[in-house]
Design a protein around this motif. Structure first.
Motif, PDB file in Angstrom:
ATOM      1  N   CYS A 176     -26.255 -21.655  32.504  1.00 44.54           N
ATOM      2  CA  CYS A 176     -27.475 -22.169  33.114  1.00 44.54           C
ATOM      3  C   CYS A 176     -28.258 -21.006  33.724  1.00 44.54           C
ATOM      4  O   CYS A 176     -27.668 -19.994  34.100  1.00 44.54           O
ATOM      5  N   ASN A 177     -29.563 -21.168  33.838  1.00 43.00           N
ATOM      6  CA  ASN A 177     -30.376 -20.118  34.450  1.00 43.00           C
ATOM      7  C   ASN A 177     -30.644 -20.371  35.926  1.00 43.00           C
ATOM      8  O   ASN A 177     -31.332 -19.589  36.568  1.00 43.00           O
ATOM      9  N   LEU A 178     -30.119 -21.481  36.462  1.00 39.07           N
ATOM     10  CA  LEU A 178     -30.164 -21.701  37.893  1.00 39.07           C
ATOM     11  C   LEU A 178     -28.739 -21.653  38.437  1.00 39.07           C
ATOM     12  O   LEU A 178     -27.776 -21.682  37.661  1.00 39.07           O
ATOM     13  N   ALA A 230     -24.395  -9.736  29.583  1.00 37.40           N
ATOM     14  CA  ALA A 230     -25.111 -11.007  29.438  1.00 37.40           C
ATOM     15  C   ALA A 230     -26.030 -11.195  30.626  1.00 37.40           C
ATOM     16  O   ALA A 230     -25.809 -10.614  31.701  1.00 37.40           O
ATOM     17  N   GLY A 231     -27.064 -12.009  30.457  1.00 38.39           N
ATOM     18  CA  GLY A 231     -27.946 -12.343  31.562  1.00 38.39           C
ATOM     19  C   GLY A 231     -27.275 -13.332  32.504  1.00 38.39           C
ATOM     20  O   GLY A 231     -26.135 -13.761  32.290  1.00 38.39           O
ATOM     21  N   PHE A 232     -28.007 -13.717  33.543  1.00 40.47           N
ATOM     22  CA  PHE A 232     -27.474 -14.633  34.560  1.00 40.47           C
ATOM     23  C   PHE A 232     -26.935 -15.909  33.933  1.00 40.47           C
ATOM     24  O   PHE A 232     -25.951 -16.483  34.404  1.00 40.47           O
ATOM     25  N   CYS A 233     -27.588 -16.368  32.862  1.00 44.93           N
ATOM     26  CA  CYS A 233     -27.219 -17.649  32.251  1.00 44.93           C
ATOM     27  C   CYS A 233     -25.963 -17.545  31.383  1.00 44.93           C
ATOM     28  O   CYS A 233     -25.515 -18.551  30.828  1.00 44.93           O
ATOM     29  N   TYR A 234     -25.421 -16.362  31.232  1.00 41.82           N
ATOM     30  CA  TYR A 234     -24.222 -16.066  30.445  1.00 41.82           C
ATOM     31  C   TYR A 234     -24.489 -15.990  28.939  1.00 41.82           C
ATOM     32  O   TYR A 234     -23.802 -15.266  28.236  1.00 41.82           O
ATOM     33  N   ILE A 235     -25.429 -16.825  28.443  1.00 48.35           N
ATOM     34  CA  ILE A 235     -25.429 -16.956  26.981  1.00 48.35           C
ATOM     35  C   ILE A 235     -26.387 -16.005  26.269  1.00 48.35           C
ATOM     36  O   ILE A 235     -26.346 -15.893  25.055  1.00 48.35           O
ATOM     37  N   ARG A 236     -27.243 -15.294  27.005  1.00 50.01           N
ATOM     38  CA  ARG A 236     -28.136 -14.357  26.333  1.00 50.01           C
ATOM     39  C   ARG A 236     -27.577 -12.959  26.546  1.00 50.01           C
ATOM     40  O   ARG A 236     -27.423 -12.503  27.685  1.00 50.01           O
ATOM     41  N   GLN A 237     -27.271 -12.303  25.421  1.00 43.82           N
ATOM     42  CA  GLN A 237     -26.442 -11.097  25.473  1.00 43.82           C
ATOM     43  C   GLN A 237     -27.076  -9.947  24.690  1.00 43.82           C
ATOM     44  O   GLN A 237     -27.703 -10.171  23.652  1.00 43.82           O
ATOM     45  N   VAL A 259     -33.479 -24.813  28.403  1.00 44.22           N
ATOM     46  CA  VAL A 259     -34.369 -23.642  28.349  1.00 44.22           C
ATOM     47  C   VAL A 259     -33.603 -22.434  27.839  1.00 44.22           C
ATOM     48  O   VAL A 259     -34.105 -21.676  26.999  1.00 44.22           O
ATOM     49  N   ILE A 260     -32.376 -22.243  28.291  1.00 43.00           N
ATOM     50  CA  ILE A 260     -31.653 -21.011  27.947  1.00 43.00           C
ATOM     51  C   ILE A 260     -31.174 -21.007  26.499  1.00 43.00           C
ATOM     52  O   ILE A 260     -30.826 -19.952  25.982  1.00 43.00           O
ATOM     53  N   TRP A 261     -31.136 -22.182  25.876  1.00 42.24           N
ATOM     54  CA  TRP A 261     -30.806 -22.201  24.430  1.00 42.24           C
ATOM     55  C   TRP A 261     -31.993 -22.759  23.638  1.00 42.24           C
ATOM     56  O   TRP A 261     -31.860 -23.534  22.710  1.00 42.24           O
ATOM     57  N   LEU A 309     -35.253  -6.656  28.475  1.00 43.07           N
ATOM     58  CA  LEU A 309     -35.828  -7.579  29.449  1.00 43.07           C
ATOM     59  C   LEU A 309     -35.957  -8.943  28.789  1.00 43.07           C
ATOM     60  O   LEU A 309     -36.685  -9.091  27.797  1.00 43.07           O
ATOM     61  N   CYS A 310     -35.247  -9.931  29.308  1.00 44.48           N
ATOM     62  CA  CYS A 310     -35.363 -11.294  28.774  1.00 44.48           C
ATOM     63  C   CYS A 310     -36.546 -11.965  29.455  1.00 44.48           C
ATOM     64  O   CYS A 310     -36.619 -12.030  30.682  1.00 44.48           O
ATOM     65  N   THR A 311     -37.466 -12.467  28.656  1.00 39.68           N
ATOM     66  CA  THR A 311     -38.689 -13.073  29.212  1.00 39.68           C
ATOM     67  C   THR A 311     -38.718 -14.583  28.988  1.00 39.68           C
ATOM     68  O   THR A 311     -39.779 -15.199  29.026  1.00 39.68           O
ATOM     69  N   LEU A 312     -37.564 -15.178  28.764  1.00 37.01           N
ATOM     70  CA  LEU A 312     -37.512 -16.624  28.528  1.00 37.01           C
ATOM     71  C   LEU A 312     -37.692 -17.407  29.829  1.00 37.01           C
ATOM     72  O   LEU A 312     -38.359 -18.432  29.862  1.00 37.01           O
ATOM     73  N   CYS A 313     -37.053 -16.938  30.903  1.00 31.77           N
ATOM     74  CA  CYS A 313     -37.199 -17.678  32.158  1.00 31.77           C
ATOM     75  C   CYS A 313     -37.601 -16.725  33.270  1.00 31.77           C
ATOM     76  O   CYS A 313     -37.456 -15.508  33.138  1.00 31.77           O
ATOM     77  N   PRO A 314     -38.138 -17.260  34.369  1.00 26.46           N
ATOM     78  CA  PRO A 314     -38.693 -16.396  35.419  1.00 26.46           C
ATOM     79  C   PRO A 314     -37.662 -15.525  36.133  1.00 26.46           C
ATOM     80  O   PRO A 314     -38.027 -14.784  37.050  1.00 26.46           O
ATOM     81  N   ARG A 315     -36.428 -15.601  35.739  1.00 29.99           N
ATOM     82  CA  ARG A 315     -35.435 -14.706  36.321  1.00 29.99           C
ATOM     83  C   ARG A 315     -35.592 -13.288  35.759  1.00 29.99           C
ATOM     84  O   ARG A 315     -35.197 -12.315  36.400  1.00 29.99           O
ATOM     85  N   TYR A 316     -36.155 -13.165  34.562  1.00 26.06           N
ATOM     86  CA  TYR A 316     -36.442 -11.881  33.923  1.00 26.06           C
ATOM     87  C   TYR A 316     -35.255 -10.920  34.041  1.00 26.06           C
ATOM     88  O   TYR A 316     -35.373  -9.819  34.613  1.00 26.06           O
ATOM     89  N   CYS A 317     -34.127 -11.335  33.499  1.00 27.97           N
ATOM     90  CA  CYS A 317     -32.932 -10.491  33.579  1.00 27.97           C
ATOM     91  C   CYS A 317     -33.122  -9.193  32.784  1.00 27.97           C
ATOM     92  O   CYS A 317     -33.671  -9.206  31.680  1.00 27.97           O
ATOM     93  N   LEU A 318     -32.618  -8.114  33.364  1.00 26.92           N
ATOM     94  CA  LEU A 318     -32.492  -6.857  32.632  1.00 26.92           C
ATOM     95  C   LEU A 318     -31.062  -6.807  32.137  1.00 26.92           C
ATOM     96  O   LEU A 318     -30.115  -6.754  32.930  1.00 26.92           O
TER      97      LEU A 318
HETATM   98  S1  SF4 Z   1     -31.200 -16.296  33.128  1.00 29.14           S
HETATM   99 FE1  SF4 Z   1     -30.923 -16.218  30.896  1.00 29.14          FE
HETATM  100  S2  SF4 Z   1     -32.841 -17.039  30.083  1.00 29.14           S
HETATM  101 FE2  SF4 Z   1     -33.261 -16.472  32.231  1.00 29.14          FE
HETATM  102  S3  SF4 Z   1     -34.043 -14.367  32.107  1.00 29.14           S
HETATM  103 FE3  SF4 Z   1     -31.817 -14.260  32.465  1.00 29.14          FE
HETATM  104  S4  SF4 Z   1     -30.961 -14.017  30.388  1.00 29.14           S
HETATM  105 FE4  SF4 Z   1     -33.050 -14.818  30.139  1.00 29.14          FE
END
Ligand code: SF4
Length: 361
Positions: free
Chosen positions: A86-88, A35-42, A136-138, A20-29
């Motif tokens: 990007c996270n948006l 990778a998460g929505f932002c592509y760069i967190r893997q 934010v994502i980096w 669970l990524c807790t960096l942004c409110p998207r909270y990707c699993l």
């Molecule tokens: S979009 Fe990126 S920064 Fe935001 S929760 Fe998902 S993986 Fe984490």
């Protein structure tokens, strides 16, 4: 191009090998190898990694007015850079070539924090701006560069949508001196449909920045014809700003141009920006500016005490500068912001000038 993987912060393992990524409110699993929505967190090997630490997709020397920041070291240059992803998911993104790219798809160059700081100094910049795609994502990379920049006497500027969790924002902004936060609209419907995110976390970030940090904060709203430019919506945004943030946070209304997935809308007419500025003033916002157009009046800072003209801008350049430190030289009213010390009466004109690209090599 091999991305540079760096251990990520702000995550925890949850069920079945997912993180669970807790960096942004998207909270990707994020599942193994994904990778998460932002592509760069893997997720690799049950740990979360940030792709692109130590890489930049481009550098430019910008006037600080381009961020836009009008009350933070006017006329100075900042070295601007970003990474990818990007996270948006803004349909109107004006940097979509990098925000929608994966780090391994976009041309990038190795860029250590020390090399970036050296480039900023070599190009006469007063600071570094983390921008283009949302920093934010980096955050790990931005923090490391910002630490090195501070140690070298440089300022740090974060240009962001403010979509960050309470868990992460403290450490990210601790290293920042100024920020411009995109408040993309003032309805949850717009945020949901046009940016694939939510309004409330952005408002929370703004309140926290203004009331609980010393980071100089300005706000930008890009007005898109027919989507977020109605009188009522602008009025509600301005009323919220005045009530929750006060009258001294500069607000920029900027012009949209058709881009990415939003090519069916016309450019924002200058009259719309002028109308929004009038609404802002009527609601008590003391410093409201327009951007992406030529508008002398809409880009001028006037003293709220006596009405004296203090800073005249043309697009991103400063044409006239009259301040005594942070005070109006005529009536002594304090102008909120971070200004150059000493008296400047217009004969000493500071100018941000234009933008130019630079490389580390
Ligand atoms: S979009 Fe990126 S920064 Fe935001 S929760 Fe998902 S993986 Fe984490």
């Amino acid at each position: 191009m091999e991305p540079t993987l760096h251990p990520a912060r702000w995550w925890r393992p949850v069920e079945r090998g997912k993180l669970l990524c807790t960096l942004c409110p998207r909270y990707c699993l994020v599942g193994e190898g994904q990778a998460g929505f932002c592509y760069i967190r893997q997720n690799h090997g049950g740990r979360l990694w940030s792709a692109g630490w130590g890489r930049s997709t481009g550098f430019a020397v910008d006037p600080i007015e381009k961020k836009p920041l009008n009350h933070f070291l006017p006329g100075e240059r900042v070295l601007s850079f970003g990474t990818a992803g990007c996270n948006l998911g803004c349909k109107f993104c004006q940097n979509w070539d990098i925000s929608k790219a994966r780090m391994d798809e976009h041309a990038s160059e190795l860029a250590t924090p020390d090399a970036i700081v050296a480039l900023a100094r070599r190009t006469g910049c007063a600071g570094i701006a983390y921008t283009y795609n949302d920093p934010v994502i980096w955050a790990e990379f931005a923090i490391d560069v910002a630490r090195a920049a501070r140690a070298a006497g440089l300022r740090n500027v974060l240009v962001t949508a403010g979509y960050v969790t309470a868990e992460a924002r403290g450490e990210l902004f601790e290293h920042m001196d100024a920020t411009n936060v995109d408040l993309k609209a003032f309805t949850e419907d717009f945020y949901h449909r046009v940016t694939f995110s939510h309004l409330t976390p952005v408002l929370e970030t703004l309140e926290w920045l203004v009331h609980e940090t010393s980071v100089w904060t300005e706000i930008t709203t890009l007005l898109i014809p027919g989507l977020n430019d109605g009188d009522d919506e602008i009025a509600r945004e301005c009323a919220w700003i005045v009530e929750r943030l006060g009258t001294d946070v500069p607000l920029h209304f900027t012009a949209f141009h058709p881009d990415f997935k939003m090519t069916d809308r016309p450019r924002t007419p200058p009259a719309t920006l002028a109308r929004a500025r009038r609404i802002a003033h009527a609601h008590g916002v003391r410093f409201c500016y327009v951007g992406n157009v030529h508008d002398d009046e809409g880009q001028t800072t006037s003293c709220p005490g006596c009405g004296a003209v203090l800073i005249v801008r043309d697009w991103h350049a400063i044409r006239r500068y009259r301040l005594d430190g942070e005070r109006c030289p005529d009536c002594g009213t304090i102008i909120p912001g971070r200004f150059h010390p000493g008296r400047h009466d217009g004969s000493e004109r500071r100018t941000g000038g234009g933008r130019f690209g630079v490389t580390l090599a």
